[in-house]
Motif scaffolding. Structure first.
Motif, PDB file in Angstrom:
ATOM      1  N   PRO A  58       0.830  -1.230   0.000  1.00 33.55           N
ATOM      2  CA  PRO A  58       0.000   0.000   0.000  1.00 33.55           C
ATOM      3  C   PRO A  58       0.853   1.265   0.000  1.00 33.55           C
ATOM      4  O   PRO A  58       0.415   2.288   0.531  1.00 33.55           O
ATOM      5  N   SER A  59       2.093   1.244  -0.479  1.00 38.04           N
ATOM      6  CA  SER A  59       2.971   2.407  -0.358  1.00 38.04           C
ATOM      7  C   SER A  59       3.627   2.699  -1.695  1.00 38.04           C
ATOM      8  O   SER A  59       3.517   1.922  -2.648  1.00 38.04           O
ATOM      9  N   SER A  60       4.317   3.876  -1.749  1.00 33.79           N
ATOM     10  CA  SER A  60       5.049   4.262  -2.947  1.00 33.79           C
ATOM     11  C   SER A  60       6.256   5.082  -2.521  1.00 33.79           C
ATOM     12  O   SER A  60       6.303   5.656  -1.429  1.00 33.79           O
ATOM     13  N   ARG A  61       7.261   5.177  -3.406  1.00 39.06           N
ATOM     14  CA  ARG A  61       8.482   5.924  -3.104  1.00 39.06           C
ATOM     15  C   ARG A  61       9.089   6.396  -4.412  1.00 39.06           C
ATOM     16  O   ARG A  61       9.010   5.702  -5.439  1.00 39.06           O
ATOM     17  N   CYS A  62       9.735   7.590  -4.378  1.00 38.39           N
ATOM     18  CA  CYS A  62      10.373   8.149  -5.553  1.00 38.39           C
ATOM     19  C   CYS A  62      11.788   8.572  -5.175  1.00 38.39           C
ATOM     20  O   CYS A  62      11.999   9.178  -4.111  1.00 38.39           O
ATOM     21  N   VAL A  63      12.763   8.243  -6.018  1.00 38.59           N
ATOM     22  CA  VAL A  63      14.157   8.595  -5.766  1.00 38.59           C
ATOM     23  C   VAL A  63      14.648   9.482  -6.902  1.00 38.59           C
ATOM     24  O   VAL A  63      14.164   9.388  -8.041  1.00 38.59           O
ATOM     25  N   ALA A  64      15.620  10.385  -6.581  1.00 38.57           N
ATOM     26  CA  ALA A  64      16.209  11.292  -7.564  1.00 38.57           C
ATOM     27  C   ALA A  64      17.685  10.954  -7.714  1.00 38.57           C
ATOM     28  O   ALA A  64      18.407  10.814  -6.718  1.00 38.57           O
ATOM     29  N   ILE A  65      18.142  10.835  -8.960  1.00 36.18           N
ATOM     30  CA  ILE A  65      19.510  10.415  -9.262  1.00 36.18           C
ATOM     31  C   ILE A  65      20.088  11.404 -10.261  1.00 36.18           C
ATOM     32  O   ILE A  65      19.440  11.765 -11.261  1.00 36.18           O
ATOM     33  N   GLU A  66      21.320  11.828 -10.022  1.00 33.46           N
ATOM     34  CA  GLU A  66      22.019  12.700 -10.959  1.00 33.46           C
ATOM     35  C   GLU A  66      22.995  11.859 -11.774  1.00 33.46           C
ATOM     36  O   GLU A  66      23.783  11.095 -11.207  1.00 33.46           O
ATOM     37  N   VAL A  67      22.931  12.012 -13.111  1.00 34.12           N
ATOM     38  CA  VAL A  67      23.807  11.276 -14.016  1.00 34.12           C
ATOM     39  C   VAL A  67      24.571  12.299 -14.848  1.00 34.12           C
ATOM     40  O   VAL A  67      23.984  13.267 -15.362  1.00 34.12           O
ATOM     41  N   GLN A  68      25.901  12.111 -14.984  1.00 31.79           N
ATOM     42  CA  GLN A  68      26.732  13.024 -15.760  1.00 31.79           C
ATOM     43  C   GLN A  68      27.460  12.254 -16.852  1.00 31.79           C
ATOM     44  O   GLN A  68      27.877  11.106 -16.649  1.00 31.79           O
ATOM     45  N   LEU A  69      27.589  12.934 -18.008  1.00 29.64           N
ATOM     46  CA  LEU A  69      28.316  12.393 -19.146  1.00 29.64           C
ATOM     47  C   LEU A  69      29.289  13.453 -19.639  1.00 29.64           C
ATOM     48  O   LEU A  69      28.891  14.617 -19.841  1.00 29.64           O
ATOM     49  N   PRO A  70      30.580  13.120 -19.840  1.00 29.68           N
ATOM     50  CA  PRO A  70      31.524  14.120 -20.364  1.00 29.68           C
ATOM     51  C   PRO A  70      31.021  14.717 -21.668  1.00 29.68           C
ATOM     52  O   PRO A  70      30.438  14.019 -22.506  1.00 29.68           O
ATOM     53  N   ARG A  71      31.253  16.042 -21.808  1.00 29.47           N
ATOM     54  CA  ARG A  71      30.747  16.744 -22.981  1.00 29.47           C
ATOM     55  C   ARG A  71      31.324  16.163 -24.272  1.00 29.47           C
ATOM     56  O   ARG A  71      30.662  16.145 -25.308  1.00 29.47           O
ATOM     57  N   ALA A  72      32.544  15.622 -24.212  1.00 30.85           N
ATOM     58  CA  ALA A  72      33.163  15.063 -25.422  1.00 30.85           C
ATOM     59  C   ALA A  72      32.389  13.844 -25.928  1.00 30.85           C
ATOM     60  O   ALA A  72      32.447  13.510 -27.116  1.00 30.85           O
ATOM     61  N   LEU A  73      31.688  13.152 -25.018  1.00 31.34           N
ATOM     62  CA  LEU A  73      30.929  11.961 -25.419  1.00 31.34           C
ATOM     63  C   LEU A  73      29.472  12.283 -25.686  1.00 31.34           C
ATOM     64  O   LEU A  73      28.692  11.381 -25.998  1.00 31.34           O
ATOM     65  N   ALA A  74      29.092  13.532 -25.559  1.00 32.68           N
ATOM     66  CA  ALA A  74      27.681  13.907 -25.687  1.00 32.68           C
ATOM     67  C   ALA A  74      27.304  14.070 -27.150  1.00 32.68           C
ATOM     68  O   ALA A  74      27.084  15.183 -27.644  1.00 32.68           O
ATOM     69  N   GLN A  75      27.271  12.969 -27.876  1.00 28.74           N
ATOM     70  CA  GLN A  75      26.845  12.958 -29.263  1.00 28.74           C
ATOM     71  C   GLN A  75      25.564  12.130 -29.366  1.00 28.74           C
ATOM     72  O   GLN A  75      25.432  11.093 -28.707  1.00 28.74           O
ATOM     73  N   PRO A  76      24.596  12.588 -30.170  1.00 26.58           N
ATOM     74  CA  PRO A  76      23.344  11.812 -30.292  1.00 26.58           C
ATOM     75  C   PRO A  76      23.643  10.367 -30.719  1.00 26.58           C
ATOM     76  O   PRO A  76      24.357  10.130 -31.699  1.00 26.58           O
ATOM     77  N   SER A  77      23.164   9.440 -29.956  1.00 27.46           N
ATOM     78  CA  SER A  77      23.402   8.010 -30.235  1.00 27.46           C
ATOM     79  C   SER A  77      22.282   7.190 -29.617  1.00 27.46           C
ATOM     80  O   SER A  77      21.441   7.700 -28.880  1.00 27.46           O
ATOM     81  N   ASP A  78      22.319   5.895 -29.896  1.00 26.84           N
ATOM     82  CA  ASP A  78      21.288   5.007 -29.351  1.00 26.84           C
ATOM     83  C   ASP A  78      21.480   4.793 -27.860  1.00 26.84           C
ATOM     84  O   ASP A  78      20.573   4.967 -27.063  1.00 26.84           O
ATOM     85  N   THR A  79      22.682   4.424 -27.454  1.00 26.24           N
ATOM     86  CA  THR A  79      22.940   4.120 -26.052  1.00 26.24           C
ATOM     87  C   THR A  79      24.353   4.563 -25.703  1.00 26.24           C
ATOM     88  O   THR A  79      25.309   4.300 -26.445  1.00 26.24           O
ATOM     89  N   VAL A  80      24.502   5.243 -24.549  1.00 24.42           N
ATOM     90  CA  VAL A  80      25.829   5.652 -24.080  1.00 24.42           C
ATOM     91  C   VAL A  80      26.237   4.905 -22.823  1.00 24.42           C
ATOM     92  O   VAL A  80      27.394   4.986 -22.410  1.00 24.42           O
ATOM     93  N   GLY A  81      25.326   4.185 -22.188  1.00 25.42           N
ATOM     94  CA  GLY A  81      25.669   3.436 -20.993  1.00 25.42           C
ATOM     95  C   GLY A  81      24.430   3.027 -20.221  1.00 25.42           C
ATOM     96  O   GLY A  81      23.292   3.231 -20.662  1.00 25.42           O
ATOM     97  N   SER A  82      24.664   2.434 -19.037  1.00 23.83           N
ATOM     98  CA  SER A  82      23.575   1.918 -18.205  1.00 23.83           C
ATOM     99  C   SER A  82      23.736   2.411 -16.787  1.00 23.83           C
ATOM    100  O   SER A  82      24.847   2.744 -16.334  1.00 23.83           O
TER     101      SER A  82
END
Length: 735
Positions: A127-151
């Motif tokens: 009967p409960s719920s919970r929400c978590v906040a996560i910060e994810v960073q990617l180096p600008r040099a790798l910030a190119q439009p693509s299908d997948t950059v990681g997990s």
């Protein structure tokens, strides 16, 4: 940066309250991530447009894992895995809306710093719920439009056994559709949970047998833990509750309730607990014995229709088998093609059967007859002494009659139910069937077996008894007269009579299959003379000549395979009786080469059909101990037998008759048994010599040369006739 940080703080307001499990987050190589808040208020909001590249989750998977405070003190939780990708600028996705948080978006798209994304994970379970906040960073040099950059992996959301967890994932601000998925946590059957989760550590069951009751004891019960045990009968389609016990560790049940379908369900005495089921008596033979002792089979007559019902405490794999019982204490012979699978509870009807006092129904399970019930006499037509005949058709369409015994159709000449001399009654029985004096009991549609008839033998048996008494009196008079004329031979005659029974013990229980080529009617009478002599020594003999009706009904190949399998399974012997016709047929097969036409088989000869199986045994060297070869020395020389068949003993008859009989015995014989068999071979040899002379006189060249064999059922086969050499028809227990 301070304004951006202030905006983030206002968006992710921490929510009061604590949860039991510490959270953790991990990222694949190239990404960095950290947990901002483990319990916040969150809302997806509207979809906005990205002015620069953004990092967004594209795929979500979940997995049930264990979170352990100690080795055996674990709780289930759900681990979430997100696949992350870079979304290009000015790319519009599903939905429309205004862009939220412009200062945060401007911070994201600065050219110098890494590409940041705030990922929200919301888990809801009853009967409960919970929400978590996560910060994810990617180096600008790798910030190119693509299908997948990681997990990214989040560990983890608490969940209950057998519970469902609904998880949603999106970014703040949101640039694409919300990822949503529901995951179901397994129950205590989950292998990882059995030894690690206390709720799944169910006590072991110990069953102890008493004199009138059985005691079920719970062992290895966890400290300060109460369990509830529910006893029930597993009926496959429904669960029938028996009793429920709480708190105690020993439970007593009467033996009558200890059945194969008795099961126990155990669970801890807590709200919404996991349950473990056990059925410990499924393979207990004593439980199956009690089950059939409580089962009942009842037959019902509704008008002229026969039906039955079975009451049994458990669902069991079984079959209903109609059968025919001639005598009250005699065997019940199965009626072919009428078996039905047992279903409980239901009423089973036998629409093709007409009620008769000799009809019974059996319940078969596990290869044994468990229940049997017969119809009562006087409530229907027919007499208990009626004999069951089957009307079949040969390939030419002629009517054939056979007797139903042991679930098969046996020729009248071989029937053990009608007594001696049944062949003389075949024409009268045929007339009774055609004239309607027999009662039709069923017609098996869509099978090789035709109509079943119940015929009364009372009038024939009465006349036969009168003739039998006259024959006995006449025989007694002749014997007395013979004894008066030859007193000196009385002692010798009694000694021979004694040997006639004692020596037969050497061949009693042995079985033989004689295969021959039906070259000529005289040669078949010679074969029958040998077979009848062997049956007098209590050897069970199978020969084509005595089974023509069965051979026509099922075909020579099927007949040969059935006879050969039975003989070899009982440790018997297959005798190859060679003649000129047999040598010619074997030579054709041995000279055949691939690409040529196969030799033409006689469709009514078991010998021709048997060559397909016999030749491979000899070619592979597997004939030893299974086969014997014999021939009549005045009709064929051993040198004329193909060399392939000389790998087994070859006997010339009648000169080697004593050693031939010892070979059929299949065991080492003592001196007295050898002497007794040698004396028996004298009268057998005389009978064979007379039959050989009769065979030679039929042809001007003095040999029984092959001719066209008479077709079965055409009237040319000498079955039932009596030749000058002796009897032709076999004794009743010969096959």
């Amino acid at each position: 940066m301070q304004a951006a940080g202030l905006g983030l703080f206002l968006l992710l307001l921490p929510r009061a309250g604590l949860h039991a499990l510490p959270d953790s987050v991990n990222c694949s190589q190239g990404l960095s991530c950290r947990l901002l808040e483990d319990d916040v208020l969150c809302s997806p909001g509207a979809v906005g447009l990205a002015s620069g590249p953004v990092l967004v989750p594209t795929q979500m998977t979940m997995e049930s894992v264990l979170h352990c405070a100690a080795a055996s003190d674990c709780s289930p939780c759900v681990q979430v895995k997100l696949q992350l990708a870079v979304l290009g600028p000015q790319e519009e996705v599903a939905g429309e809306g205004t862009r939220d948080g412009p200062r945060m978006d401007a911070l994201q798209h600065q050219d110098s710093g890494p590409l940041r994304s705030w990922v929200l994970l919301s888990g809801r379970t009853y009967p409960s719920s919970r929400c978590v906040a996560i910060e994810v960073q990617l180096p600008r040099a790798l910030a190119q439009p693509s299908d997948t950059v990681g997990s990214m992996w989040f560990h983890c959301f608490e969940a209950a056994l057998r519970g469902e967890l609904h998880v949603t994932s999106y970014t703040s601000p949101r640039y694409r559709e919300v990822l949503s998925q529901t995951h179901r946590v397994p129950d205590c059957s989950w292998p990882a949970a059995r030894a690690a989760i206390r709720l799944c550590q169910v006590p072991r069951l110990q069953v102890s047998m008493g004199t009138e009751h059985v005691v079920v004891q719970l062992q290895d019960v966890p400290v300060e833990q109460n369990f509830i045990v529910w006893f029930y009968w597993n009926q496959t389609l429904e669960l029938k509750g028996l009793r429920t016990e709480r708190g105690t560790q020993n439970f007593s049940l009467p033996f009558a309730q200890l059945l194969p379908c008795l099961c126990l369900q155990v669970w801890p005495d807590i709200p919404d607990p996991p349950r473990i089921s056990r059925c410990p008596f499924t393979q207990d033979p004593a439980a199956w014995t009690r089950l059939w002792a409580q089962a009942q089979l009842k037959l019902h007559l509704t008008g002229e229709r026969l039906s039955c019902s079975v009451s049994v405490p458990c669902m069991v794999p079984a079959e209903l088998v109609p059968c025919w019982r001639l005598k009250r204490d005699g065997p019940c012979h199965e009626l072919p093609h009428l078996r039905q699978a047992l279903t409980v509870p239901s009423l089973h009807e036998f629409g093709t059967l007409e009620p008769h006092p000799n009809l019974c129904v059996q319940v078969w399970s596990g290869g044994q007859v468990r229940l049997m019930q017969c119809l009562q006499e006087g409530a229907m037509q027919g007499q208990p002494a009626d004999f069951l005949l089957m009307e079949t058709r040969d390939p030419q369409g002629n009517m054939l009659l056979c007797a139903m015994e042991r679930g098969t159709c046996v020729p009248l000449a071989n029937s053990t139910c009608m007594g001696v001399g049944v062949r003389a009654l075949e024409q009268q029985l045929r007339w009774d069937v055609q004239s309607g004096q027999c009662l039709q009991v069923w017609r098996a549609e869509g099978s090789l077996v035709g109509t079943g008839w119940a015929c009364s033998l009372e009038k024939y048996l009465r006349a036969r008894w009168v003739l039998a008494w006259m024959g006995v009196l006449l025989s007694t008079f002749c014997i007395l007269l013979l004894l008066l004329l030859k007193k000196e031979n009385l002692k010798g005659w009694l000694k021979m009579l004694k040997e006639d029974y004692s020596s037969g013990g050497l061949l009693r229980g042995r079985r033989a299959l004689i295969l021959y080529s039906p070259d000529h009617a005289g040669f078949e009478r010679l074969v029958s003379t040998l077979a009848c002599a062997l049956t007098r020594l209590q050897l069970a003999v199978s020969v084509e000549l005595w089974s023509r009706a069965e051979l026509c009904a099922i075909g020579p190949m099927q007949w040969f395979h059935a006879q050969r399998l039975r003989v070899l399974q009982e440790g018997g012997t297959v005798v190859l009786l060679f003649s000129r016709g047999a040598v010619a047929r074997c030579t054709e097969w041995l000279l055949w080469k691939p690409g040529e036409l196969l030799p033409q088989d006689d469709p009514y000869s078991a010998f021709s059909a048997s060559l397909n199986c016999i030749l491979p045994d000899f070619l592979a060297g597997k004939a030893g101990g299974r086969y014997l070869v014999a021939c009549f020395e005045d009709l064929l020389q051993p040198a004329d037998i193909p060399e392939l068949f000389r790998s087994v003993p070859i006997f010339t008859l009648p000169s080697q008759l004593p050693t031939f009989l010892l070979a059929l015995a299949g065991t080492a014989a003592g001196r007295e048994q050898k002497s007794s068999l040698k004396k028996h071979s004298l009268w057998i040899s005389d009978s064979l010599q007379r039959a050989i002379k009769e065979c030679q006189l039929q042809e001007p060249n003095g040999h029984c040369s092959p001719q066209a064999s008479a077709l079965p059922g055409s009237g040319q086969v000498p079955m039932g006739a009596k030749s000058e050499a002796g009897e032709l028809s076999p004794p009743m227990d010969s096959t």
